[in-house]
Design a protein around this motif. Structure first.
Motif, PDB file in Angstrom:
ATOM      1  N   GLY A  17       0.815  -1.213   0.000  1.00 32.47           N
ATOM      2  CA  GLY A  17       0.000   0.000   0.000  1.00 32.47           C
ATOM      3  C   GLY A  17       0.849   1.263   0.000  1.00 32.47           C
ATOM      4  N   GLN A  18       1.863   1.301   0.837  1.00 28.76           N
ATOM      5  CA  GLN A  18       2.747   2.463   0.890  1.00 28.76           C
ATOM      6  C   GLN A  18       3.540   2.608  -0.410  1.00 28.76           C
ATOM      7  N   ALA A  19       4.058   1.504  -0.918  1.00 30.05           N
ATOM      8  CA  ALA A  19       4.840   1.560  -2.146  1.00 30.05           C
ATOM      9  C   ALA A  19       3.974   2.020  -3.318  1.00 30.05           C
ATOM     10  N   ARG A  20       2.783   1.459  -3.415  1.00 29.99           N
ATOM     11  CA  ARG A  20       1.847   1.821  -4.491  1.00 29.99           C
ATOM     12  C   ARG A  20       1.492   3.306  -4.413  1.00 29.99           C
ATOM     13  N   GLY A  28       2.935  10.386  -9.583  1.00 26.80           N
ATOM     14  CA  GLY A  28       1.933  10.632 -10.617  1.00 26.80           C
ATOM     15  C   GLY A  28       1.905   9.620 -11.746  1.00 26.80           C
ATOM     16  N   LEU A  29       2.395   8.417 -11.496  1.00 29.13           N
ATOM     17  CA  LEU A  29       2.371   7.369 -12.526  1.00 29.13           C
ATOM     18  C   LEU A  29       1.007   6.680 -12.520  1.00 29.13           C
ATOM     19  N   SER A  30       0.767   5.816 -13.506  1.00 31.57           N
ATOM     20  CA  SER A  30      -0.538   5.150 -13.650  1.00 31.57           C
ATOM     21  C   SER A  30      -0.429   3.652 -13.423  1.00 31.57           C
ATOM     22  N   GLU A  31      -1.410   3.099 -12.689  1.00 29.98           N
ATOM     23  CA  GLU A  31      -1.492   1.658 -12.495  1.00 29.98           C
ATOM     24  C   GLU A  31      -2.197   1.049 -13.703  1.00 29.98           C
ATOM     25  N   VAL A  32      -1.607  -0.010 -14.273  1.00 27.35           N
ATOM     26  CA  VAL A  32      -2.202  -0.661 -15.439  1.00 27.35           C
ATOM     27  C   VAL A  32      -2.702  -2.071 -15.124  1.00 27.35           C
ATOM     28  N   ILE A  45       2.783  -0.717 -12.615  1.00 23.90           N
ATOM     29  CA  ILE A  45       2.726   0.728 -12.809  1.00 23.90           C
ATOM     30  C   ILE A  45       3.527   1.094 -14.052  1.00 23.90           C
ATOM     31  N   GLN A  46       2.879   1.815 -14.960  1.00 23.66           N
ATOM     32  CA  GLN A  46       3.550   2.216 -16.202  1.00 23.66           C
ATOM     33  C   GLN A  46       4.372   3.480 -15.953  1.00 23.66           C
ATOM     34  N   VAL A  47       5.644   3.420 -16.331  1.00 23.54           N
ATOM     35  CA  VAL A  47       6.519   4.586 -16.247  1.00 23.54           C
ATOM     36  C   VAL A  47       6.404   5.374 -17.544  1.00 23.54           C
ATOM     37  N   VAL A  48       6.618   4.687 -18.665  1.00 23.90           N
ATOM     38  CA  VAL A  48       6.412   5.195 -20.025  1.00 23.90           C
ATOM     39  C   VAL A  48       5.961   3.991 -20.842  1.00 23.90           C
TER      40      VAL A  48
END
Length: 126
Positions: A17-20, A28-32, A45-48
């Motif tokens: 939870g903390q890491a996420r 500000g990255l996105s979870e996929v 988590i997508q970086v690019v």
């Protein structure tokens, strides 16, 4: 042999939870993708495009980075790479991981393990 589709950098987290929250809320990255089983919880988590951080809990090896991971297109591609490996360097036998992907892990001399895997859910593999 097919080319690598994506680069994944897995991290084993004591507190998922903390890491996420750090990667999503602070960076500000996105979870996929995410998953939760009786034995494992994770988040991708997508970086690019084509580069991902994968968080997994509980930590099995040690807290921090797991194996570097290369995604291939198919189970057959993974098995072809496996056939090219020296069997005594295999650190995790080929099979399905808790999230459902197929792959194996191999020791990289002096640099930890590398996971070779695919999202391909078709049957096959060793």
């Amino acid at each position: 042999m097919s080319k690598t589709r994506a680069l994944w950098i897995p991290f084993e987290a004591a507190d998922i939870g903390q890491a996420r929250a750090f990667y999503l809320d602070r960076l500000g990255l996105s979870e996929v993708d995410s998953w939760s089983t009786a034995k494992e919880h994770g988040s991708v988590i997508q970086v690019v495009p084509g580069a991902y951080i994968e968080l997994v809990s509980p930590a099995r090896r040690h807290r921090g980075q797991g194996p570097l991971a290369m995604e291939l297109a198919t189970v057959n591609d993974v098995d072809a790479r496996l056939a090219a490996m020296e069997q005594d360097s295999i650190t995790r036998a080929p099979g399905r991981y808790p999230r459902g992907h197929y792959g194996f892990e191999v020791a990289c001399p002096g640099a930890g393990d590398v996971m070779v895997w695919t999202e391909d859910r078709s049957t096959g593999g060793r």
